[in-house]
Design an enzyme around this catalytic site. Structure first.
Site, PDB file in Angstrom:
ATOM      1  N   GLY A 127     -10.998 -10.063  12.209  1.00 46.59           N
ATOM      2  CA  GLY A 127      -9.884  -9.326  11.597  1.00 46.59           C
ATOM      3  C   GLY A 127      -9.034 -10.306  10.802  1.00 46.59           C
ATOM      4  N   GLU A 151      -0.941 -14.629   7.449  1.00 45.89           N
ATOM      5  CA  GLU A 151       0.008 -13.786   6.721  1.00 45.89           C
ATOM      6  C   GLU A 151       0.907 -13.031   7.714  1.00 45.89           C
ATOM      7  OE1 GLU A 151      -3.060 -14.363   5.645  1.00 45.89           O
ATOM      8  OE2 GLU A 151      -2.620 -15.144   3.650  1.00 45.89           O
ATOM      9  N   GLU A 152       0.311 -12.550   8.810  1.00 42.62           N
ATOM     10  CA  GLU A 152       1.108 -11.821   9.801  1.00 42.62           C
ATOM     11  C   GLU A 152       2.090 -12.747  10.509  1.00 42.62           C
ATOM     12  OE1 GLU A 152       1.578  -8.580  10.653  1.00 42.62           O
ATOM     13  OE2 GLU A 152       0.364  -8.196   8.873  1.00 42.62           O
ATOM     14  N   ASN A 160     -17.596  -4.416  11.015  1.00 38.90           N
ATOM     15  CA  ASN A 160     -16.864  -3.968  12.192  1.00 38.90           C
ATOM     16  C   ASN A 160     -17.195  -4.930  13.324  1.00 38.90           C
ATOM     17  OD1 ASN A 160     -15.830  -2.790  14.460  1.00 38.90           O
ATOM     18  ND2 ASN A 160     -16.546  -0.730  13.965  1.00 38.90           N
ATOM     19  N   SER A 161     -16.250  -5.834  13.608  1.00 34.55           N
ATOM     20  CA  SER A 161     -16.532  -6.894  14.589  1.00 34.55           C
ATOM     21  C   SER A 161     -16.770  -6.324  15.983  1.00 34.55           C
ATOM     22  CB  SER A 161     -15.370  -7.875  14.641  1.00 34.55           C
ATOM     23  OG  SER A 161     -14.257  -7.259  15.253  1.00 34.55           O
ATOM     24  N   GLU A 185     -13.821  -8.876   8.484  1.00 39.04           N
ATOM     25  CA  GLU A 185     -12.737  -7.955   8.151  1.00 39.04           C
ATOM     26  C   GLU A 185     -13.339  -6.593   7.824  1.00 39.04           C
ATOM     27  OE1 GLU A 185      -9.247  -7.837   8.075  1.00 39.04           O
ATOM     28  OE2 GLU A 185      -9.765  -5.834   7.378  1.00 39.04           O
ATOM     29  N   ASP A 188      -4.598  -5.275  15.667  1.00 41.32           N
ATOM     30  CA  ASP A 188      -3.910  -3.982  15.745  1.00 41.32           C
ATOM     31  C   ASP A 188      -3.638  -3.648  17.216  1.00 41.32           C
ATOM     32  OD1 ASP A 188      -4.112  -3.800  12.976  1.00 41.32           O
ATOM     33  OD2 ASP A 188      -6.104  -2.907  13.091  1.00 41.32           O
ATOM     34  N   LEU A 225      -6.081 -12.929  15.734  1.00 45.08           N
ATOM     35  CA  LEU A 225      -4.679 -13.193  15.425  1.00 45.08           C
ATOM     36  C   LEU A 225      -3.994 -11.938  14.905  1.00 45.08           C
ATOM     37  CD1 LEU A 225      -5.240 -16.708  13.794  1.00 45.08           C
ATOM     38  CD2 LEU A 225      -5.137 -16.068  16.210  1.00 45.08           C
TER      39      LEU A 225
HETATM   40  N1  SAM Z   1      -5.435 -12.000  11.326  1.00 47.52           N
HETATM   41  C1  SAM Z   1      -4.696 -11.653  10.107  1.00 47.52           C
HETATM   42  C2  SAM Z   1      -3.321 -12.266  10.153  1.00 47.52           C
HETATM   43  O1  SAM Z   1      -2.927 -12.712  11.241  1.00 47.52           O
HETATM   44  O2  SAM Z   1      -2.644 -12.323   9.119  1.00 47.52           O
HETATM   45  C3  SAM Z   1      -4.626 -10.132   9.900  1.00 47.52           C
HETATM   46  C4  SAM Z   1      -3.967  -9.329  10.989  1.00 47.52           C
HETATM   47  S1  SAM Z   1      -3.997  -7.577  10.633  1.00 47.52           S
HETATM   48  C5  SAM Z   1      -2.610  -6.961  11.455  1.00 47.52           C
HETATM   49  C6  SAM Z   1      -5.392  -7.008  11.582  1.00 47.52           C
HETATM   50  C7  SAM Z   1      -6.661  -7.011  10.739  1.00 47.52           C
HETATM   51  O3  SAM Z   1      -7.796  -6.664  11.550  1.00 47.52           O
HETATM   52  C8  SAM Z   1      -6.615  -5.992   9.619  1.00 47.52           C
HETATM   53  O4  SAM Z   1      -6.875  -6.638   8.386  1.00 47.52           O
HETATM   54  C9  SAM Z   1      -7.711  -4.983   9.981  1.00 47.52           C
HETATM   55  O5  SAM Z   1      -8.328  -4.404   8.862  1.00 47.52           O
HETATM   56  C10 SAM Z   1      -8.665  -5.847  10.778  1.00 47.52           C
HETATM   57  N2  SAM Z   1      -9.540  -5.119  11.718  1.00 47.52           N
HETATM   58  C11 SAM Z   1      -9.174  -4.123  12.559  1.00 47.52           C
HETATM   59  N3  SAM Z   1     -10.224  -3.692  13.280  1.00 47.52           N
HETATM   60  C12 SAM Z   1     -11.292  -4.442  12.888  1.00 47.52           C
HETATM   61  C13 SAM Z   1     -12.673  -4.469  13.256  1.00 47.52           C
HETATM   62  N4  SAM Z   1     -13.156  -3.623  14.179  1.00 47.52           N
HETATM   63  N5  SAM Z   1     -13.486  -5.357  12.649  1.00 47.52           N
HETATM   64  C14 SAM Z   1     -12.997  -6.192  11.700  1.00 47.52           C
HETATM   65  N6  SAM Z   1     -11.710  -6.226  11.324  1.00 47.52           N
HETATM   66  C15 SAM Z   1     -10.866  -5.350  11.896  1.00 47.52           C
END
Ligand code: SAM
Length: 221
Positions: A42, A197-198, A98-99, A65, A121, A118
């Site tokens: 993610g 970024e978060e 989809n991880s 992602e 969601d 990191l």
């Molecule tokens: N890690 C980054 C940061 O800290 O800036 C992004 C955090 S963001 C809140 C969570 C990310 O996880 C989103 O970009 C979302 O699209 C991705 N994500 C959610 N479920 C996922 C999955 N099953 N497989 C891959 N990515 C996923």
């Protein structure tokens, strides 16, 4: 949905030459022993990968992602960095996937030395907890994928999720917490907030964060 992105049938089918062309000039070169060691699950906009790239120039890394547009953004970001810094940023790449479903398609047993989760969601509702990227079941998969001694980094600004992730790791027989001293000496720990970024958003707003950093241990006999 999942049908819109290709998934390798097995880790050996992952084409390293597409992702790291300067390091893998020949497609499907089985003689090249280099393998991905770090996975940012993610990865969002890719800030962590960019920071880790120059900190560990000889390690291969991948961001995973699920959002198409975000993945495309990271691809373009890496491509621009490679152009403006010749010879650099060759060790990072990104895949749309989809991880929660496909990690075993990308990595063999003991393949990775670092995994990052990191600011995932939060999925607040009880019935949605099964969608969380850290769960007892998924930790079995991550333990399989990590080498003994490998490290899993988690952080969130949601206290309840932080407790959940720490609890899952604490209760899992294949993980142990890093000591305060180890956390202090690991340069990657500081990047969890400063490079993502978060994390930068939380820091700007003066928010709190909750981290859990654990090591994959050998099974006790
Ligand atoms: N890690 C980054 C940061 O800290 O800036 C992004 C955090 S963001 C809140 C969570 C990310 O996880 C989103 O970009 C979302 O699209 C991705 N994500 C959610 N479920 C996922 C999955 N099953 N497989 C891959 N990515 C996923």
């Amino acid at each position: 949905s999942d049908s819109h992105f290709p998934v390798p049938l097995s880790p050996s089918q992952f084409d390293y030459s597409l992702h790291y062309p300067q390091l893998f000039p020949v497609p499907s070169d089985d003689d090249n022993p280099k393998r991905i060691q770090f996975a940012d699950i993610g990865c969002g906009f890719g800030g962590l990968l960019v920071a880790l790239s120059t900190l560990f120039p000889d390690k291969l890394m991948i961001g995973m992602e699920i959002r198409d547009k975000v993945t495309e953004y990271v691809k373009e970001r890496i491509s621009a960095l490679r152009t403006t810094n010749p010879g650099q940023y060759q060790n990072i790449s990104v895949v749309r996937t989809n991880s929660m479903k496909y990690i075993p398609n990308y990595f063999e047993k003991g393949h990775l030395t670092k995994m990052f989760f990191l600011f995932p969601d939060p999925h607040f509702k009880e019935k949605n907890h099964r969608r969380r990227v850290i769960s007892p079941h998924l930790l079995d998969e991550y333990a399989y994928t990590l080498a003994v001694g490998g490290i899993i980094y988690t952080i969130t600004d949601v206290e309840e999720l932080g407790e959940w992730m720490k609890g899952c790791l604490e209760n899992h027989p294949m993980f142990e917490a890093l000591t305060e001293e180890e956390l202090e000496n690991d340069p990657v720990v500081k990047l969890l907030i400063s490079a993502t970024e978060e994390g930068q958003k939380v820091a700007r707003n003066g928010g709190q964060t909750f981290q859990a950093v654990y090591r994959r241990i050998a099974p006790s006999l």
